[in-house]
Design a protein around this motif. Structure first.
Motif, short mmCIF file in Angstrom:
data_model
loop_
_atom_site.label_atom_id
_atom_site.label_comp_id
_atom_site.label_asym_id
_atom_site.label_seq_id
_atom_site.Cartn_x
_atom_site.Cartn_y
_atom_site.Cartn_z
N UNK A 1 0.83 -1.21 0.00
CA UNK A 1 0.00 0.00 0.00
C UNK A 1 0.86 1.26 0.00
N UNK A 2 1.99 1.21 0.70
CA UNK A 2 2.87 2.38 0.68
C UNK A 2 3.44 2.62 -0.71
N UNK A 3 3.73 1.55 -1.45
CA UNK A 3 4.24 1.70 -2.81
C UNK A 3 3.22 2.42 -3.69
N UNK A 4 1.94 2.17 -3.45
CA UNK A 4 0.88 2.78 -4.27
C UNK A 4 0.53 4.18 -3.78
N UNK A 5 0.32 4.33 -2.47
CA UNK A 5 -0.22 5.59 -1.94
C UNK A 5 0.85 6.53 -1.39
N UNK B 1 4.65 6.55 -1.89
CA UNK B 1 5.89 6.02 -2.47
C UNK B 1 7.14 6.74 -1.97
N UNK B 2 6.97 7.85 -1.22
CA UNK B 2 8.14 8.56 -0.68
C UNK B 2 8.47 8.13 0.75
N UNK B 3 7.64 7.29 1.37
CA UNK B 3 7.91 6.84 2.73
C UNK B 3 9.16 5.96 2.77
N UNK C 1 10.50 2.94 0.03
CA UNK C 1 9.81 1.70 -0.32
C UNK C 1 10.00 1.40 -1.81
N UNK C 2 10.14 0.12 -2.11
CA UNK C 2 10.41 -0.28 -3.48
C UNK C 2 9.90 -1.70 -3.69
N UNK C 3 9.93 -2.13 -4.95
CA UNK C 3 9.54 -3.51 -5.26
C UNK C 3 10.49 -4.51 -4.61
#
Length: 717
Positions: A35-39, A41-43, A78-80
């Motif tokens: 969810x962080x990757x989608x909403x 992405x700078x976290x 956060x990343x893939x």
């Protein structure tokens, strides 16, 4: 730096006691990262394991100690790659000391951001709290917790804890170590303004790990008007908000694969063509909006549209107060908001508190007209419900829910047994069985023990979507996986729960038995011509001689009874039943007038088509039903006027025998004693029948005796 960027360190216990829970712990953390990757992405997120076989952290190299703590992923955006790293957690056999893990997480955040940095900083701890925490060299464990909590406070770091306590784990419930660890963790969370959640199931564990935090924003700031001379400064926030699936975006694969700077963005451009010449484009200044009115389009210019637009001014106004029960719960629309006094304004806090407590004492709610922004086209009408604060440090407030206007109000009318005859009412045993079945389905079987708590229950649709999106990013050819067991408990009935209810379900089924009608082959059907030729079948039997289902009063069980089909008009086949059904409808005010009007027409038609009194009995039943209905609905004038018309039509004329039946059954005018709205006294109602039937008053002209069949034939000829 992105606004409200969060720096998060996740601490996961991978010791021996956590091995049964690591699968769902990995799913919970994986969902958080997805969810962080989608909403967001700078976290930035870091991952730490404690209870590991090895030791790998900077504090061990610098000062020693902090063994069996491994920094699996340093703090980074956060990343893939991070999402793939948390898909599965290792199972190791080290000592799980959560205090050491918290210190390592604190050190990681301070070294990454600096001791005085601002922003959202959080540590997430997932453990079952079964391992013993080592004794400190100085002081007690609780003193060490207080010192560490103060350091977290100074760095503005909150600590959220998820303690896994699955149902049925007696070892976990009676363990002295687990109770002591839980007490220490509770002290941690309370001092750092964090949250401690006891996960009693895999479903709760998935929902306890909060995926993202949303900074609250005010919906309204300004005055709430009580009177033209009295206002209170309030702020309005959304209390709850629905989380929706992320929107899909158009993606273009036309860009070269080697072009790393390509955005693959798709730009849409609309062009308007002339209907006369398709090669001619219409410029924006030559276009005008139009509204469809029947088969034609009516053009409305922007100037006219602006003149007709509804202009409003920002503000809140209390329209009035009403009893709480006048606004039922099912009237509420959309999400709830919360009205709080303006922060830092002592006078507003006192005013709101006084109003809240007065409304709570009187059992009242307030109706409010709301316009959140200037020139807002839709005015909102809502209800304010008082909410008393549970703590002294928290101000009293209001909960706000939007309520419908009369055009938006929907009455969901269901077929009720109250409108059925006495023989179709449920028995006492059936009612008790149904009540017991409903009580067995209660999600709060005991006080303080709630199943599927909303705050700890994840949305299965969102979780399944994010999991598949992550799976699809790893393998474009991946198919949709089967439903997870933890999500199955939310979306499907629990098998263990159904097993407990097996006896109650069997009892309910025994009390409400439905018999299925066997379908015969086409060759076994009987038609009307066969019935006329053969012997008559017994009443209550189906075609072919099978016994039909019946209600308790012995009448055949009709499809209309089972489905609760709504009656729309008074028919000639069963006019009394249709009339009573229309009066019983509550979804509109039109049905009473419609039922009375159509019943009058049925009675008139029956008298018009009478031959030697063959329809008098049915007309009498309709007249009695009409009188009873007008008494109940308080419509005495409708019946009294109609009965006078019947008297003028029948008394002393061709259908005088029908009027004699009316006098014999004492069907007279509705008096004031029966309905206060009537203008007829009881003496006048009694004299209406006595005077007319005894021939008192002006003598009525006697009609010439006419044969009814001859009159009908004359009309045809």
């Amino acid at each position: 730096m992105a606004r409200n960027k969060e720096t998060l360190v996740i601490l996961v216990d991978i010791g021996p006691s956590m091995h049964p829970h690591l699968e769902y712990a990995a799913k919970a953390v994986s969902t958080l990262v997805q969810r962080k990757i989608i909403h967001r992405q700078h976290d930035e997120v870091g991952l730490v394991f404690f209870g590991a076989n090895e030791t790998d952290n900077e504090l061990t190299l610098e000062v020693g100690g902090y063994e069996h703590v491994v920094v699996a992923r340093p703090i980074s955006v956060v990343s893939d790659e991070l999402a793939r790293a948390v898909d599965r957690f290792p199972k190791e056999h080290g000592i799980s000391d959560f205090l050491d893990a918290i210190v390592v997480g604190l050190d990681m955040i301070v070294k990454k951001l600096g001791p005085g940095s601002k922003g959202n900083k959080r540590i997430y701890l997932i453990t079952d709290a079964q391992s013993t925490v080592r004794e400190p060299e100085e002081g007690t464990k609780l003193e060490q917790v207080d010192i560490l909590a103060k350091q977290l406070q100074q760095c503005s770091i909150s600590l959220d804890v998820v303690v896994i306590r699955l149902r049925g784990e007696k070892r976990a419930l009676v363990s002295k170590t687990s109770q002591e660890n839980e007490f220490l963790l509770q002290s941690f969370s309370s001092q750092t303004k964090g949250e401690l959640v006891l996960a009693d199931s895999c479903t709760t564990l998935l929902g306890a790990v909060k995926a993202r935090t949303v900074s609250p924003t005010t919906l309204f700031r300004g005055d709430m008007e009580l009177t033209p001379n009295m206002t209170i400064q309030v702020w309005v926030y959304k209390k709850v908000s629905q989380e929706r699936l992320p929107t899909l975006k158009l993606y273009s694969d036309k860009a070269p694969l080697i072009d790393t700077s390509a955005t693959h963005q798709v730009n849409l451009d609309s062009e308007y063509k002339s209907t006369i010449d398709l090669d001619v484009s219409i410029a924006p200044e030559q276009r005008i909006k139009a509204y469809k009115y029947g088969p034609q389009y009516v053009p409305i210019s922007s100037t006219e549209e602006e003149a007709l637009s509804f202009k409003t001014e920002k503000g809140l106004k209390i329209v009035g107060f009403t009893d709480r029960f006048n606004v039922p719960r099912h009237y509420y629309m959309k999400e709830a908001n919360v009205f709080i006094p303006e922060p830092g304004n002592e006078r507003s806090t006192v005013a709101v508190s006084c109003l809240v407590r007065a409304m709570e004492a009187e059992g009242k709610v307030a109706i409010v007209r709301c316009i959140w922004r200037a020139r807002q086209t839709n005015v909102v009408l809502g209800v304010l419900t008082p909410c008393l604060a549970s703590e002294v440090s928290i101000a009293d407030c209001f909960y706000f829910n939007i309520i419908p206007f009369s055009e938006d109000l929907r009455e969901f009318a269901f077929a009720s047994f109250k409108d059925r005859p006495a023989g179709q009412q449920p028995t006492r045993l059936q009612q008790e069985t149904a009540d017991a079945l409903v009580q067995m389905m209660d999600l709060c079987p005991s006080p303080g023990d709630e199943i599927l708590k909303p705050e700890n229950t994840v949305n299965p649709v969102l979780l399944r979507f994010y999991s598949f999106l992550h799976l699809k990013s790893l393998d474009p050819e991946a198919t949709v996986p089967p439903l997870d067991d933890a999500l199955r408990r939310i979306s499907e009935p629990d098998e263990r729960f159904l097993q407990k209810m097996e006896y109650m379900l069997g009892t309910f089924q025994d009390q409400f038995v439905l018999t299925q009608n066997a379908q015969k082959e086409n060759g076994d059907r009987k038609f009307w011509k066969d019935r006329l030729e053969g012997e008559e079948e017994k009443p209550g039997l189906l075609v072919g001689g099978e016994e039909a289902m019946q209600t308790e009063d012995g009448k055949p069980l009709s499809l209309e009874f089972l489905t609760g089909k709504k009656v729309e008009e008074v028919g000639s086949l069963n006019p009394v039943q249709d009339f009573e059904a229309l009066l019983a409808r509550r979804d509109s005010d039109k049905w009473v007038g419609k039922a009375i009007k159509e019943m009058k027409k049925i009675i008139t038609d029956l008298l018009d088509s009478a031959y030697n009194g063959n329809t008098y009995e049915k007309a009498m039943a309709c007249l009695v039903a009409l009188r009873n209905g007008c008494v109940v609905q308080e419509e005495p004038t409708e019946f009294n006027t109609f009965l006078e018309e019947i008297a003028n039509r029948c008394r002393g004329k061709r259908q005088n025998d029908f009027w004699e039946r009316v006098v014999t059954k004492n069907i007279t005018l509705i008096s004031k004693e029966e309905t206060p709205d009537s203008g007829v006294t009881q003496e006048e109602a009694a004299a209406f029948l006595i005077g007319k039937s005894s021939g008192q008053g002006p003598e009525a002209a006697v009609e010439e005796e006419v044969d009814e069949m001859d009159a009908l034939l004359d009309d045809v000829i």
